[in-house]
Design an enzyme around this catalytic site. Structure first.
Site, short mmCIF file in Angstrom:
data_model
loop_
_atom_site.label_atom_id
_atom_site.label_comp_id
_atom_site.label_asym_id
_atom_site.label_seq_id
_atom_site.Cartn_x
_atom_site.Cartn_y
_atom_site.Cartn_z
N GLU A 69 1.10 -1.33 -0.05
CA GLU A 69 -0.09 -0.40 -0.26
C GLU A 69 0.97 1.51 -0.14
O GLU A 69 0.18 2.27 -0.68
CB GLU A 69 -1.38 0.33 1.05
CG GLU A 69 -2.20 -0.59 1.11
CD GLU A 69 -1.51 -2.54 1.76
OE1 GLU A 69 -2.70 -3.38 1.97
OE2 GLU A 69 -0.42 -2.46 2.14
N PHE A 131 -10.86 -7.21 14.20
CA PHE A 131 -10.40 -7.81 13.44
C PHE A 131 -10.11 -6.73 12.14
O PHE A 131 -10.68 -6.23 11.40
CB PHE A 131 -10.81 -9.55 12.69
CG PHE A 131 -9.52 -9.25 11.36
CD1 PHE A 131 -8.07 -10.26 12.03
CD2 PHE A 131 -9.67 -9.44 10.11
CE1 PHE A 131 -7.19 -10.58 11.36
CE2 PHE A 131 -9.18 -10.18 9.48
CZ PHE A 131 -7.62 -10.04 9.43
N GLN A 132 -8.91 -5.92 11.85
CA GLN A 132 -7.89 -5.26 10.74
C GLN A 132 -8.59 -3.91 11.09
O GLN A 132 -8.68 -3.58 10.73
CB GLN A 132 -8.10 -5.77 9.58
CG GLN A 132 -7.33 -6.86 9.22
CD GLN A 132 -7.10 -7.02 7.82
OE1 GLN A 132 -7.89 -6.77 6.83
NE2 GLN A 132 -6.36 -8.04 7.46
N LYS A 181 -17.55 -0.80 6.16
CA LYS A 181 -18.29 -1.76 5.04
C LYS A 181 -19.72 -2.05 5.23
O LYS A 181 -19.75 -2.57 4.09
CB LYS A 181 -17.73 -2.96 5.84
CG LYS A 181 -17.65 -3.96 4.63
CD LYS A 181 -17.71 -5.18 4.74
CE LYS A 181 -16.81 -6.37 4.47
NZ LYS A 181 -16.32 -7.63 4.04
N MET A 496 24.16 9.14 2.48
CA MET A 496 24.30 9.59 3.40
C MET A 496 24.68 10.06 4.81
O MET A 496 25.02 11.40 5.44
CB MET A 496 23.36 11.24 3.08
CG MET A 496 23.30 12.39 3.34
SD MET A 496 23.74 13.30 3.20
CE MET A 496 23.10 13.58 1.25
#
Length: 600
Positions: A69, A131-132, A181, A496
Site C-alpha cells: 500500500e 479484526f483489522q 463496510k 548520506m
C-alpha cells in the site's frame, strides 16, 4: 508553501432528474468516474472488498494492483506531481490503511494532492478492537488536509466530491475518506452532483492590492533583491508568470529542492539551488540580499541553516496561499496571501509601474554574483578508489534523456546529486520527497508518473538503500506494462548517513554498510533481482560503459529497465552547510573533509 491549485478539480456534470439507487461501493466507483479519474492505485482486502467488485466492471477506471500500500500512496503522489491531476490510492482497513500513512505524510509535507480511500470495519464493530480495525481517521488527522469517516451510503458521493475539492484547491494536499463496510454494502439514491458544504474552508486566492503595491515598490528600490522560489510555483502552475516577473525585475532567482524546474536552469538569472547542498552563488545570494521575495517557499531549515542568522540584512516579501506559513519562521515585512499564479501577474504589472518612476540599478549586485559563479562553479572530484563517480552517472542520465524526461529520486546523496547535476528546464520534471525525506519514494513515484505521462521517459534515480524498500513495485510495472527506467546509484552503503559519519563521527561507520555492490558476494544481486521481476537488468562498473547502458534503457520500452551503477562510497555531496550553522559557513572545498564551527 504552494500558491494555488495543484490540480484542476474536475467539475461534475449537471444534476439528473432521477437518482438511481446504488450500493455505497458502486457510489464510490461512480463518483470517481464522474470526477474524471482515469487511474487508481490500490490493493484489496476484506474491509474494502465491496468496492473492488464494481471496480472490476468499470470501463473508465484503470486500477493498478500494487504489491504494497505504501507503493500505492507514492504512485498516487508521482501521478499527481507529474500531471497536475489528483492521485488516488485505495486500501483496506487496519494495516492496509496504516501502510498508506508514510505516503500520506509525505504528500502533506510536499503539498501533493492525493485522495486516499480506505475501507473500515462494520460501524457496529468500531471501537471493539475488531479484526483489522485501526482508527485511521485519528491517525491521519495531523497529516491530512481533512479526513472523512463515512458510515452512511448516502454520504459517499458528497464525501468523495468534497475530498477532491479540498485536495486540489488552496494549498494542495492529501485527503482521506474512510468508509465502513456496511456503508459500502448498503443502498442509497445516488445524487450527483452532491452538495459540497465545507464550512470554514475558504482558501484565499486574490491578494490585497495594497500589499502588491508595497511589494512592487520594495523590489524597485532594492539594491540586492533575490527571488526565492519554492515548490508553490510548481503546484500553482505559475512558471510562465514567474519567468515574466523575473525578466521584468532582472533579479537573480534561486529554486529550492521542491522548485527545481520552476525556472529554467539555462536562464542567465538562475543561480541554482539554495540550502544545505546548494550552489555557492545561490546560498550567498540569499545571505547577502537586502530583499527576499519568497514565492511559495516556507523558509525550511534545510534552506535557512540557523534561522536567526539567515539573510540578516534582508527585508522579506512572503507570498503564499497558506497564511499559516507566513511569519512561521521569518517575519514578513510584506505578507501576501494569495494564488501565486494571479499574484505574480499583479506583481509584475505593479513593478513595471513602480520602476517607471525610478528604475532599479542592481548592476553591482550582479557583478558580485557573477564573480561567485566564476569562482565557485558546481563540480566534483573523481574518486581515488577506482570506482565510478556517481555525479558523472547522474549527469549523463540527464544529458542523454533531455529536458522532456521525468526524474524521480529517492532520498540521500543521489537525491542531492540529481537535484544538482541534472538540468531542469520545465516544471513537473523533478519529483522527490523533500519535506519528509522518505526512503522508498522513487520507484513507485516513477511508476505513477509514467502512468500519468506515458509518452515521457521516466527515471527512478535511487540509492541501494532506498531501492530495497519498495522495489517490489517492479512486479507491478512489469505486469501492467509500465516501462520505467531505474538507475541504482549503488555505493553499497547508506550514503548520506555515511557522509555525516565521515564528517562528524570520525569515520566510525556504524551500521551503514549494505554489502550490495563492492564485494564478491552481493546481497542482494540487483541484476538477478531485477531479472526475477521481468526487467531488463544491466550492471555498469566502468565509466566508458555508462552511455551505452543509458541509451539501451532509453530504447527499451517493452518492460522496465534496472541499471546497477556501482559507484564509489567515498563520493560526497558538496557544497555543504552543516545543520545548525549560518549559511555564511558554506563550504567551498570538495577534495578534503572540512571542519565546522558548530557553535557559530
Amino acid at each position: 508553501m504552494p500558491a494555488e491549485t495543484a490540480a484542476a478539480v474536475p467539475r461534475p456534470p449537471a444534476r439528473t432528474a432521477t437518482a438511481p439507487v446504488l450500493t455505497g461501493a458502486q457510489a464510490v466507483v461512480r463518483s470517481l468516474e464522474l470526477l474524471g479519474v482515469t487511474d487508481v492505485f490500490g490493493l484489496p482486502g476484506g474491509a474494502i472488498l465491496p468496492v473492488y467488485d464494481p471496480l472490476m466492471d468499470s470501463t473508465e477506471l484503470r486500477h493498478i494492483l500494487v504489491r504494497h500500500e505504501q507503493g500505492a500512496g507514492h504512485a498516487a503522489e508521482g501521478y499527481a506531481s507529474a500531471s497536475n491531476k489528483i492521485g488516488v490510492a485505495i486500501a483496506t482497513s487496519g494495516p492496509g490503511a496504516t501502510n498508506l500513512v508514510t505516503a500520506i505524510a509525505d504528500a502533506y509535507m510536499d503539498s501533493v494532492p492525493i485522495v486516499c480511500i480506505t475501507g473500515q470495519v462494520f460501524s457496529n464493530l468500531m471501537g471493539t478492537d475488531a479484526f483489522q480495525e485501526a482508527d485511521i481517521v485519528g491517525i491521519t488527522m495531523p497529516i491530512t488536509k481533512h479526513s472523512f469517516l463515512v458510515k452512511d451510503a448516502s454520504e459517499i458521493p458528497g464525501a468523495i466530491a468534497a475530498a477532491f475539492e479540498i485536495a486540489g484547491t488552496g494549498r494542495p494536499g492529501p485527503v482521506l475518506v474512510d468508509i465502513t463496510k456496511d456503508a459500502q454494502q448498503a443502498e442509497a439514491p445516488f445524487i450527483w452532483p452532491p452538495k459540497v458544504d465545507l464550512p470554514g474552508y475558504r482558501p484565499v486566492t486574490k491578494a490585497h492590492g495594497k500589499q502588491i503595491q508595497a511589494a512592487a515598490q520594495m523590489i524597485a528600490e532594492a539594491k540586492k533583491p533575490v527571488l526565492y522560489v519554492g515548490g508553490g510555483v510548481i503546484r500553482s502552475q505559475a512558471s510562465a508568470e514567474l519567468l515574466a516577473l523575473a525578466e521584468a525585475t532582472g533579479a537573480p532567482v534561486v529554486t529550492t529542492l521542491m522548485a527545481r524546474g520552476a525556472f529554467p536552469d539555462s536562464h542567465q538569472q538562475h543561480l541554482g539551488m539554495p540550502g544545505m547542498h546548494g550552489t555557492v552563488p545561490a546560498v550567498l545570494a540569499l545571505q547577502e540580499a537586502d530583499l527576499l521575495v519568497s514565492l511559495g517557499a516556507r523558509f525550511d531549515d534545510r534552506v535557512t541553516g540557523k534561522a536567526a542568522l539567515f539573510a540578516p540584512n534582508a527585508q522579506v516579501v512572503h507570498v503564499d496561499i497558506d497564511p499559516a506559513e507566513i511569519g512561521k519562521i521569518r517575519a514578513a515585512d510584506v505578507p501576501i496571501v494569495g494564488d501565486l499564479k494571479d499574484v505574480l501577474v499583479d506583481l509584475e504589472a505593479a513593478f513595471r509601474a513602480a520602476a517607471a518612476a525610478s528604475a532599479p540599478d542592481i548592476g553591482e549586485w550582479w557583478s558580485f554574483l557573477d564573480g561567485l559563479r566564476d569562482e565557485f562553479p558546481l563540480g566534483y572530484t573523481q574518486p581515488t578508489d577506482g570506482l565510478m563517480s556517481p555525479q558523472y552517472v547522474i549527469q549523463r542520465i540527464g544529458e542523454l534523456t533531455g529536458p522532456e524526461g521525468i526524474f524521480a529520486a529517492g532520498v540521500g546523496q543521489h537525491q542531492m546529486w540529481a537535484a544538482q547535476f541534472i538540468k531542469y528546464e520545465r516544471p513537473n520534471a523533478w519529483l522527490n520527497s523533500g519535506g519528509a525525506g522518505t526512503m522508498g519514494y522513487s520507484v513507485p513515484a516513477a511508476m505513477g508518473a509514467k502512468v500519468a505521462e506515458p509518452d515521457r521517459h521516466v527515471w527512478a534515480i535511487d540509492g541501494d538503500g532506498c531501492f530495497q524498500m519498495t522495489n517490489q513495485e517492479l512486479a507491478t510495472c512489469t505486469i501492467n506494462k509500465i516501462p520505467i527506467k531505474v538507475a541504482i546509484i549503488n555505493n553499497s552503503s547508506l550514503g548520506m548517513v555515511r557522509q555525516w559519519q565521515t564528517l562528524f563521527y570520525d569515520g566510525r561507520y556504524s551500521n551503514t554498510d549494505l554489502n550490495t555492490g563492492h564485494d564478491t558476494v552481493r546481497i542482494p544481486d540487483f541484476v538477478k533481482l531485477a531479472e526475477a521481476y521481468g526487467c531488463l537488468a544491466i550492471r555498469v562498473e566502468k565509466e566508458e560503459d555508462v552511455d551505452a547502458a543509458i541509451t539501451l534503457a532509453l530504447e527499451t520500452n517493452d518492460r522496465p529497465v534496472v541499471i546497477d551503477f556501482v559507484v564509489s562510497a567515498d563520493a560526497m555531496v558538496w557544497p555543504m552547510v552543516p545543520q545548525g550553522v549560518s549559511n555564511s559557513y558554506v563550504q567551498y572545498a570538495r577534495d578534503h573533509a572540512p571542519t565546522f564551527d558548530q557553535e557559530a
